[in-house]
Design a protein around this motif. Sequence first.
Motif, PDB file in Angstrom:
ATOM      1  N   SER A  10       0.658  -1.353  -0.043  1.00 24.40           N
ATOM      2  CA  SER A  10      -0.079  -0.001  -0.065  1.00 24.40           C
ATOM      3  C   SER A  10       0.787   1.184  -0.035  1.00 24.40           C
ATOM      4  N   MET A  11       2.246   1.223   0.142  1.00 26.99           N
ATOM      5  CA  MET A  11       3.017   2.270   0.114  1.00 26.99           C
ATOM      6  C   MET A  11       3.412   2.783  -1.342  1.00 26.99           C
ATOM      7  N   PRO A  12       3.576   3.780  -1.314  1.00 26.87           N
ATOM      8  CA  PRO A  12       3.843   4.606  -2.725  1.00 26.87           C
ATOM      9  C   PRO A  12       5.411   4.390  -2.712  1.00 26.87           C
ATOM     10  N   TRP A  13       5.972   4.235  -4.139  1.00 30.21           N
ATOM     11  CA  TRP A  13       7.478   4.145  -4.239  1.00 30.21           C
ATOM     12  C   TRP A  13       7.819   5.859  -4.234  1.00 30.21           C
ATOM     13  N   VAL A  14       9.184   5.856  -3.729  1.00 32.28           N
ATOM     14  CA  VAL A  14       9.742   7.128  -3.797  1.00 32.28           C
ATOM     15  C   VAL A  14      10.758   7.246  -4.690  1.00 32.28           C
ATOM     16  N   GLU A  15      10.988   8.134  -5.501  1.00 34.12           N
ATOM     17  CA  GLU A  15      12.198   8.175  -6.462  1.00 34.12           C
ATOM     18  C   GLU A  15      13.390   8.708  -5.903  1.00 34.12           C
ATOM     19  N   GLY A  19      16.511   5.498 -12.115  1.00 33.81           N
ATOM     20  CA  GLY A  19      16.562   4.104 -12.062  1.00 33.81           C
ATOM     21  C   GLY A  19      16.913   3.392 -10.429  1.00 33.81           C
ATOM     22  N   ALA A  20      16.647   4.402  -9.280  1.00 33.86           N
ATOM     23  CA  ALA A  20      16.544   3.985  -8.058  1.00 33.86           C
ATOM     24  C   ALA A  20      15.339   4.727  -7.235  1.00 33.86           C
ATOM     25  N   ARG A  21      14.545   3.818  -6.630  1.00 33.20           N
ATOM     26  CA  ARG A  21      13.442   4.003  -5.988  1.00 33.20           C
ATOM     27  C   ARG A  21      13.365   3.087  -4.712  1.00 33.20           C
ATOM     28  N   GLU A  22      12.524   3.678  -3.601  1.00 34.13           N
ATOM     29  CA  GLU A  22      12.435   2.715  -2.388  1.00 34.13           C
ATOM     30  C   GLU A  22      11.183   3.003  -1.639  1.00 34.13           C
ATOM     31  N   LYS A  23      10.784   2.035  -0.927  1.00 32.21           N
ATOM     32  CA  LYS A  23       9.594   2.217  -0.072  1.00 32.21           C
ATOM     33  C   LYS A  23      10.298   1.976   1.539  1.00 32.21           C
ATOM     34  N   ARG A  33      13.955  -1.124   4.568  1.00 34.39           N
ATOM     35  CA  ARG A  33      13.742  -0.304   3.089  1.00 34.39           C
ATOM     36  C   ARG A  33      13.572  -1.760   2.162  1.00 34.39           C
ATOM     37  N   LEU A  34      12.642  -1.377   1.090  1.00 33.93           N
ATOM     38  CA  LEU A  34      12.577  -2.044  -0.017  1.00 33.93           C
ATOM     39  C   LEU A  34      13.033  -1.369  -1.184  1.00 33.93           C
ATOM     40  N   VAL A  35      13.985  -1.454  -1.776  1.00 31.85           N
ATOM     41  CA  VAL A  35      14.679  -0.788  -2.610  1.00 31.85           C
ATOM     42  C   VAL A  35      14.883  -1.486  -4.155  1.00 31.85           C
ATOM     43  N   GLU A  36      14.564  -0.768  -5.078  1.00 26.27           N
ATOM     44  CA  GLU A  36      14.673  -1.255  -6.341  1.00 26.27           C
ATOM     45  C   GLU A  36      15.699  -0.338  -7.154  1.00 26.27           C
ATOM     46  N   PHE A  37      16.808  -1.059  -7.871  1.00 24.98           N
ATOM     47  CA  PHE A  37      17.405  -0.336  -8.851  1.00 24.98           C
ATOM     48  C   PHE A  37      17.240  -0.876 -10.332  1.00 24.98           C
ATOM     49  N   SER A  38      17.394  -0.240 -11.194  1.00 26.37           N
ATOM     50  CA  SER A  38      17.483  -0.572 -12.577  1.00 26.37           C
ATOM     51  C   SER A  38      18.090   0.259 -13.472  1.00 26.37           C
ATOM     52  N   PRO A  39      18.709  -0.198 -14.514  1.00 27.97           N
ATOM     53  CA  PRO A  39      19.488   0.748 -15.585  1.00 27.97           C
ATOM     54  C   PRO A  39      18.491   1.924 -15.753  1.00 27.97           C
TER      55      PRO A  39
END
Length: 108
Positions: A10-15, A19-23, A33-39
């Motif tokens: 239910s949480m929004p992603w924060v840029e 290529g990097a965002r987190e909750k 932290r839930l962190v997503e990295f991508s090119p």
Amino acid sequence: MNAARVDFQSMPWVELAPGAREKRVAHGEGVLRLVEFSPPFTENDWCVKGHNGYVLDGQLSIQFDNRVETLHAGDGILIQTGQANAHKAIVQQPVLLLLIERSDPGEP
């Protein structure tokens, strides 16, 4: 926060950067932290913060002074704080991480 459950869905992603965002959830002295990295994510500066966590999905390479370690889904992450462990993320494909860290007084 007194609940045991963290509802990341239910949480929004924060840029954080291209290529990097987190909750992020802070609780006491800890941060989950839930962190997503991508090119095209590129880490320009050496990070000296400590990181503990788990690779949920994808692959991440971490460059240290004298080596590169590649982590895959199912691998744990244990990086101690300090200049001797300075590191940079190398992101060539999307990766999803769960990180458990101490809160930094300078961060929200």
